[in-house]
Motif scaffolding. Structure first.
Motif, mmCIF file in Angstrom:
data_model
loop_
_atom_site.group_PDB
_atom_site.id
_atom_site.type_symbol
_atom_site.label_atom_id
_atom_site.label_comp_id
_atom_site.label_asym_id
_atom_site.label_seq_id
_atom_site.Cartn_x
_atom_site.Cartn_y
_atom_site.Cartn_z
ATOM 1 N N LYS A 173 9.657 -2.135 -4.833
ATOM 2 C CA LYS A 173 10.533 -3.034 -4.072
ATOM 3 C C LYS A 173 11.471 -2.420 -3.257
ATOM 4 C CE LYS A 173 12.885 -7.574 -4.937
ATOM 5 N NZ LYS A 173 13.458 -8.190 -6.020
ATOM 6 N N VAL A 174 11.714 -2.764 -1.903
ATOM 7 C CA VAL A 174 12.584 -2.105 -0.962
ATOM 8 C C VAL A 174 13.211 -3.014 -0.188
ATOM 9 C CG1 VAL A 174 10.692 -1.687 0.502
ATOM 10 C CG2 VAL A 174 12.586 -0.062 0.526
ATOM 11 N N TYR A 175 14.685 -2.719 0.421
ATOM 12 C CA TYR A 175 15.347 -3.372 1.300
ATOM 13 C C TYR A 175 14.957 -2.396 2.664
ATOM 14 C CZ TYR A 175 19.223 -4.717 4.201
ATOM 15 O OH TYR A 175 20.029 -4.787 5.449
ATOM 16 N N VAL A 176 14.707 -3.258 3.629
ATOM 17 C CA VAL A 176 14.774 -2.571 4.902
ATOM 18 C C VAL A 176 15.282 -3.335 6.110
ATOM 19 C CG1 VAL A 176 12.507 -1.322 4.501
ATOM 20 C CG2 VAL A 176 12.509 -3.502 5.729
ATOM 21 N N ASP A 219 0.837 -1.197 0.120
ATOM 22 C CA ASP A 219 -0.011 -0.179 -0.131
ATOM 23 C C ASP A 219 0.798 1.175 0.225
ATOM 24 O OD1 ASP A 219 -2.158 1.661 0.034
ATOM 25 O OD2 ASP A 219 -2.758 0.945 1.983
ATOM 26 N N GLU A 220 0.172 2.308 -0.186
ATOM 27 C CA GLU A 220 1.099 3.650 -0.135
ATOM 28 C C GLU A 220 1.504 4.082 1.366
ATOM 29 O OE1 GLU A 220 1.666 5.350 -2.725
ATOM 30 O OE2 GLU A 220 0.517 3.717 -3.892
ATOM 31 N N TYR A 275 8.859 9.022 -2.405
ATOM 32 C CA TYR A 275 9.650 8.279 -3.524
ATOM 33 C C TYR A 275 8.859 6.622 -3.966
ATOM 34 C CZ TYR A 275 13.139 11.672 -4.249
ATOM 35 O OH TYR A 275 13.627 13.163 -4.188
ATOM 36 N N LEU A 276 8.096 6.352 -2.681
ATOM 37 C CA LEU A 276 7.689 4.710 -2.831
ATOM 38 C C LEU A 276 6.165 4.751 -3.079
ATOM 39 C CD1 LEU A 276 9.468 3.196 0.295
ATOM 40 C CD2 LEU A 276 9.968 2.659 -2.224
ATOM 41 N N SER A 277 5.719 3.871 -3.688
ATOM 42 C CA SER A 277 4.328 3.650 -3.771
ATOM 43 C C SER A 277 4.005 2.153 -3.860
ATOM 44 C CB SER A 277 3.602 4.215 -5.230
ATOM 45 O OG SER A 277 4.501 4.024 -6.355
ATOM 46 N N THR A 292 11.349 1.511 -8.087
ATOM 47 C CA THR A 292 10.337 2.399 -7.806
ATOM 48 C C THR A 292 9.637 2.614 -9.006
ATOM 49 O OG1 THR A 292 11.505 4.527 -8.206
ATOM 50 C CG2 THR A 292 11.459 3.730 -5.909
ATOM 51 N N LYS A 293 8.446 2.887 -9.062
ATOM 52 C CA LYS A 293 7.579 3.018 -10.187
ATOM 53 C C LYS A 293 7.993 4.455 -10.707
ATOM 54 C CE LYS A 293 3.666 0.446 -8.666
ATOM 55 N NZ LYS A 293 2.183 0.557 -8.337
ATOM 56 N N LYS A 294 8.622 5.258 -10.106
ATOM 57 C CA LYS A 294 8.948 6.462 -10.670
ATOM 58 C C LYS A 294 10.181 6.476 -11.252
ATOM 59 C CE LYS A 294 6.462 8.998 -7.032
ATOM 60 N NZ LYS A 294 6.509 9.416 -5.549
#
Length: 154
Positions: free
Chosen positions: A76-79, A16-17, A70-72, A111-113
Motif C-alpha cells: 500500500k502506497v500514497y502517491v 505488480d512489481e 522497497y515496493l512489491s 510494505t511486505k518487507k
C-alpha cells in the motif's frame, strides 16, 4: 482565477512489481499499476459492491530506484503527482492512448518487507521521497512540554 491545477493524490495497492527502465545519461523511470477501490452497498439488493480502478504510475530517477528496492506487488502506497496523457502508434498501426500519474511525492504505507524488519531486516516502514521541485521544508516535531513528565512512573 487565471491559474490552473493538475494534481492527483492516490492511496492504493501495487498491482505488480516496479518495472525499471534505465537511460544512457544515468536517468531511470519506474512504472507500476496502482489499484484503488470504491466499496458501497447496493440499496436494492443489500449486496456489498467493490469497484477497482487501475492507475498507471510513473516515478523518475532516485525515487524510482527507492520504489524498486522497497515496493512489491500488494504493498500500500500514497502517491501525489500530475496527470499526463500520452499517445503513440502501436506496432499494428493503431493509435494508442494512456493516462499516467507522474509522481512528485510518495509515502510507503505498508510494505511486505515490514515483516523482515521485525525479523532483523532493515526496510523502512514509511518513506517519503521529495520531488524535484522546490518544496517547503518538513515541519519540525512539536516540542514536548514539561507537563508530559508528570505521567512518568519515575
Amino acid at each position: 482565477m487565471s491559474g490552473t491545477l493538475n494534481k492527483v493524490m492516490l492511496i492504493g495497492h501495487l498491482g505488480d512489481e516496479v518495472k525499471m527502465h534505465y537511460f544512457e545519461g544515468g536517468g531511470s523511470i519506474g512504472r507500476f499499476p496502482l489499484a484503488t477501490n470504491e466499496t458501497y452497498t447496493n440499496k436494492s439488493t443489500g449486496e456489498r459492491v467493490t469497484n477497482t480502478d487501475w492507475h498507471n504510475i510513473v516515478v523518475r530517477n532516485k525515487a524510482a530506484e527507492v520504489c524498486e528496492k522497497y515496493l512489491s506487488k500488494g504493498d500500500k502506497v500514497y502517491v501525489e503527482g500530475r496527470l499526463k496523457n500520452r499517445q503513440w502508434q502501436g506496432e499494428d498501426g493503431v493509435t494508442r492512448y494512456s493516462t499516467e500519474v507522474h509522481v512528485q511525492e510518495f509515502t510507503f504505507l505498508t510494505t511486505k518487507k515490514e515483516g523482515m524488519q521485525n525479523n532483523g531486516g532493515s526496510a523502512p516502514v514509511a518513506q517519503k521521497a521529495p520531488s524535484t521541485e522546490n518544496k517547503a521544508p518538513a515541519k519540525a516535531p512539536a516540542p514536548t512540554s514539561q507537563e508530559d513528565d508528570d505521567d512518568l512512573p519515575f
